[in-house]
Motif scaffolding. Structure first.
Motif, mmCIF file in Angstrom:
data_model
loop_
_atom_site.group_PDB
_atom_site.id
_atom_site.type_symbol
_atom_site.label_atom_id
_atom_site.label_comp_id
_atom_site.label_asym_id
_atom_site.label_seq_id
_atom_site.Cartn_x
_atom_site.Cartn_y
_atom_site.Cartn_z
ATOM 1 N N ASN A 374 -19.805 -48.884 -47.393
ATOM 2 C CA ASN A 374 -19.042 -49.210 -48.596
ATOM 3 C C ASN A 374 -17.727 -49.881 -48.203
ATOM 4 N N SER A 375 -17.194 -50.719 -49.101
ATOM 5 C CA SER A 375 -15.999 -51.510 -48.783
ATOM 6 C C SER A 375 -14.743 -50.668 -48.611
ATOM 7 N N ASP A 397 -21.437 -58.584 -50.570
ATOM 8 C CA ASP A 397 -22.247 -57.583 -51.290
ATOM 9 C C ASP A 397 -23.725 -57.832 -51.005
ATOM 10 N N ARG A 401 -25.864 -52.812 -48.573
ATOM 11 C CA ARG A 401 -24.567 -52.137 -48.670
ATOM 12 C C ARG A 401 -24.481 -51.213 -49.892
ATOM 13 N N SER A 403 -22.574 -50.079 -52.822
ATOM 14 C CA SER A 403 -21.528 -50.774 -53.570
ATOM 15 C C SER A 403 -20.592 -49.827 -54.312
ATOM 16 N N LYS A 443 -26.750 -49.304 -55.094
ATOM 17 C CA LYS A 443 -25.944 -50.159 -55.970
ATOM 18 C C LYS A 443 -25.378 -49.423 -57.180
#
Length: 548
Positions: A374-375, A397, A401, A403, A443
C-alpha cells in the motif's frame, strides 16, 4: 471413471443370468445385481422372487430401479473394451507379418504386390502379367496388404486414393465429383505425411506426459518414504513423551499414597497414645472406685473420717470432650494434582520447544513484495522491514497493489509442502500477520477470514489478541510475543502461529482448503499516536544456538 475400469475385470460387469455385460443393471435387497429384464423374466418364469445367486426369497416383489453408478461403469467398460479391440486390430494390421499370394494353390508364396483393381495379392511369378500386358500395366500396385476390400469405396467400388479434409474421410475419385465436389481434397500421401507429422508431435507429447507422471510417481514414493520416516520418528517421540508423562503421574500417585499412609500411621500412633492415657486413667479411677466402695461400707465413724482425706486427693481432671483423632485428607489430592499439573506443564513446555525446533527446520527466506505494498507503507531496501507512514507515496496503481488497506504480501509463493518464517513484533501496539491466497481482494476494504482467503491473527490496544477464524477467536496469552513464528503445512491444511521466545503455540487453523498459491501477509497498522511506530521485521530463524 473410464480409467477406473482398467482395474476391474469383465466378470464384475456380467449379469449372472444372461452372462453378458449389464444392461439397465438393478440391485435387489440382498445386494446382488442383474439386468433389469433378466431378473424380471426370471421372477415371472419361477413365480417367486428368489435371488438366483444366494437363493434369498423376497416375499414381495421389490421395486426395481436402475443402478446409475453400475450402469455408467458398465457403459464405460464397454467403451474401454471397444478401444482395446480397436488397438488390438491396429496392432494386428501393423504387425500382421507376411501377406501370401492369393493365386498360389498348393504352397502359398509371399506376395510381392497387391493390385487395387484386381483386389488380389500376387507373388513375383503371378505378378508377371501386370508387367507385360498393357491393360494390366495400368492397374495400381501397392505393397502387399491384407483385407484389400477395406481399400475400396463401398459406394463406387473404386480405390480409396484421395482424402476429404472437410469430412475427414478417405474417398475415391468418383466420390470427389459426386458427394465431395466443393470440399478440400488432397492425396492420401499428402494427408498421411501431414497426419504422421502431427502424430509424431502427439507421440512426443505423450512420452513427455508419461515421463512427467513417472517423475510424479517417484516423487510420491519419495514423499511416502519421508512421511514414513517422519511417522516413525513421531511415534517414537510420542511414546517417549507419554511414557515420561505416565511415569510422572505414577510417581506422583505413589508419593501421594505414601503420604496418605504416613498420615494414617501418625494418626494411629497418636490414637494409641490417647488410648494408653485413657486406659491408665481408667485403672486409676477403678482403684479409687474400690476405695470409695469400701469406705462407704465402714460404720466406724472414726475410721471413716480418718480415711476420708485420702479419697479427696486429686483425681484425673483432663477433659477428653474435645479430644478427637481426625481422619482428614482435605487438600492433599488437590495439592498433589497441582504439583502434577505443574510438572506436566513443564513437560508440555519442553515438548512445545522441541516441536518449534522441528518446525524451524522448514524455514524459508521471505522478502516483502513492493508491488503489493500500500502507498502508506515504507519498505527497507533489503525487503525485510515495513513501517507505516501517514503520508501517501506516489506509486502506480497496479493490479497487485493493495489500494485501501495498508498491508503487503511476501514475494515468495507456496503451493505445496511446509514452510515457516518469523516476524519481530517488538515495541508494537497493533499488527496483523498471516497467510493470504493469491486471489484476495486488493482494491477495497478487506475482512480477515479463511472464507476471504486470509488465515491471520492480530494485536490491538497493546494486549488484545485475536485469530480470525470466522468468527474471530479471542486469544488469552500468558505473555506478549516479541517474535511470532508462522508455520504452514499445505497438504495437511494447517496454519499455526507461535510465540518464539516462549516456545508456545498461539493459535492453529486446521482443516484449511487452500487450493492456490499462498503468500505471507503483513500489516504494521497505523502509528497509534506514535506508540506503534516500530516496524514489522522479518527476522532470521534461530533457536538455541542453531540458525537456518
Amino acid at each position: 471413471m473410464a480409467s477406473a475400469c482398467t482395474f476391474l475385470s469383465e466378470e464384475q460387469f456380467r449379469c449372472s443370468i444372461c452372462l453378458d455385460v449389464f444392461t439397465d443393471p438393478v440391485s435387489i435387497p440382498c445386494g446382488h445385481n442383474f439386468c433389469k429384464n433378466c431378473i424380471t423374466h426370471h421372477w415371472d418364469v419361477n413365480k417367486t422372487c428368489e435371488c438366483p445367486m444366494c437363493k434369498t426369497v423376497h416375499h414381495s416383489r421389490p421395486e426395481l430401479h436402475v443402478n446409475t453408478f453400475i450402469s455408467e461403469m458398465a457403459a464405460n467398460f464397454r467403451q474401454s473394451t471397444k478401444k482395446k479391440s480397436s488397438r488390438m486390430s491396429l496392432k494386428k494390421h501393423t504387425n500382421s507379418g507376411e501377406v501370401l499370394c492369393d493365386v498360389c494353390t498348393e504352397s502359398k508364396t509371399k506376395a510381392l504386390k497387391s493390385c487395387l483393381m484386381c483386389m488380389t495379392s500376387y507373388c513375383e511369378t503371378h505378378l508377371e502379367p501386370h508387367h507385360r500386358i498393357p491393360g494390366l500395366k495400368r492397374h495400381e500396385l501397392i505393397d502387399p496388404v491384407e483385407n484389400l476390400e477395406d481399400r475400396i469405396c463401398k459406394s463406387h467400388s473404386k480405390p480409396l486414393e484421395m482424402f476429404c479434409e472437410t469430412d475427414q474421410m478417405c474417398v475415391c475419385r468418383r466420390c470427389i465429383n459426386i458427394d465431395h465436389k466443393p470440399h478440400r481434397i488432397v492425396t492420401l500421401m499428402d494427408e498421411y505425411q501431414s497426419q504422421k507429422a502431427v502424430l509424431g508431435e502427439t507421440e512426443e507429447e505423450i512420452q513427455k506426459m508419461i515421463e512427467e507422471r513417472r517423475l510424479k510417481i517417484q516423487e510420491m514414493k519419495d514423499s511416502v518414504e519421508l512421511s514414513r520416516e517422519d511417522t516413525e520418528r513421531e511415534k517414537s517421540d510420542s511414546v517417549q513423551v507419554f511414557t515420561a508423562l505416565i511415569q510422572n503421574v505414577e510417581n506422583h500417585l505413589a508419593q501421594l499414597l505414601v503420604l496418605i499412609e504416613e498420615k494414617q500411621k501418625t494418626k494411629e500412633e497418636k490414637a494409641e497414645g490417647f488410648i494408653k492415657e485413657l486406659e491408665d486413667e481408667i485403672s486409676e479411677l477403678m482403684e479409687r472406685s474400690t476405695e470409695v466402695e469400701l469406705l462407704t461400707r465402714t460404720e466406724d465413724h472414726l475410721q471413716f473420717l480418718q480415711n476420708l482425706p485420702s479419697l479427696n486427693a486429686a483425681q484425673p481432671t483432663k477433659d477428653w470432650t474435645e479430644v478427637r483423632v481426625h481422619s482428614s485428607y482435605e487438600g492433599m489430592v488437590r495439592r498433589a494434582v497441582a504439583q502434577l499439573e505443574e510438572k506436566l506443564s513443564e513437560e508440555v513446555e519442553k515438548q512445545l520447544e522441541s516441536e518449534l525446533r522441528r518446525i524451524q527446520q522448514y524455514a524459508v527466506d521471505i522478502t516483502l513484495d513492493p508491488d503489493t505494498a500500500n502507498s502508506k507503507l515504507i519498505l527497507k531496501n533489503d525487503g525485510k522491514q515495513v513501517n507505516y507512514c501517514d503520508a501517501k507515496h506516489n506509486l502506480p496503481d497496479i493490479q497487485k497493489r493493495f489500494s485501501t488497506c495498508a498491508c503487503v504480501l511476501g514475494k515468495q509463493s507456496f503451493s505445496s509442502g511446509k514452510f515457516y518464517f518469523e516476524v519481530q513484533v517488538k515495541g508494537k501496539t497493533k499488527w496483523e500477520l498471516g497467510i493470504a491466497r493469491e486471489w484476495v481482494n486488493r482494491k477495497g476494504q478487506i475482512t480477515l477470514s479463511p472464507r476471504n482467503g486470509f488465515w491471520a491473527i492480530w494485536l490491538r490496544n497493546g494486549s488484545e489478541y485475536r485469530a480470525f477464524a470466522g468468527p474471530s477467536v479471542f486469544l488469552s496469552l500468558k505473555s506478549q510475543p516479541q517474535k511470532v513464528g508462522v508455520f504452514v503445512d499445505y497438504e495437511e491444511g494447517v496454519v499455526s502461529f507461535y510465540d518464539v521466545d516462549a516456545a508456545a503455540l498461539i493459535y492453529s487453523f486446521t482443516g484449511c482448503n487452500f487450493g492456490c498459491k499462498l503468500y505471507p501477509y503483513f500489516r504494521p497498522c497505523n502509528l497509534d499516536n506514535g506508540k506503534n511506530s516500530a516496524p514489522l521485521i522479518i527476522s532470521s530463524v534461530s533457536d538455541k544456538g542453531f540458525s537456518i
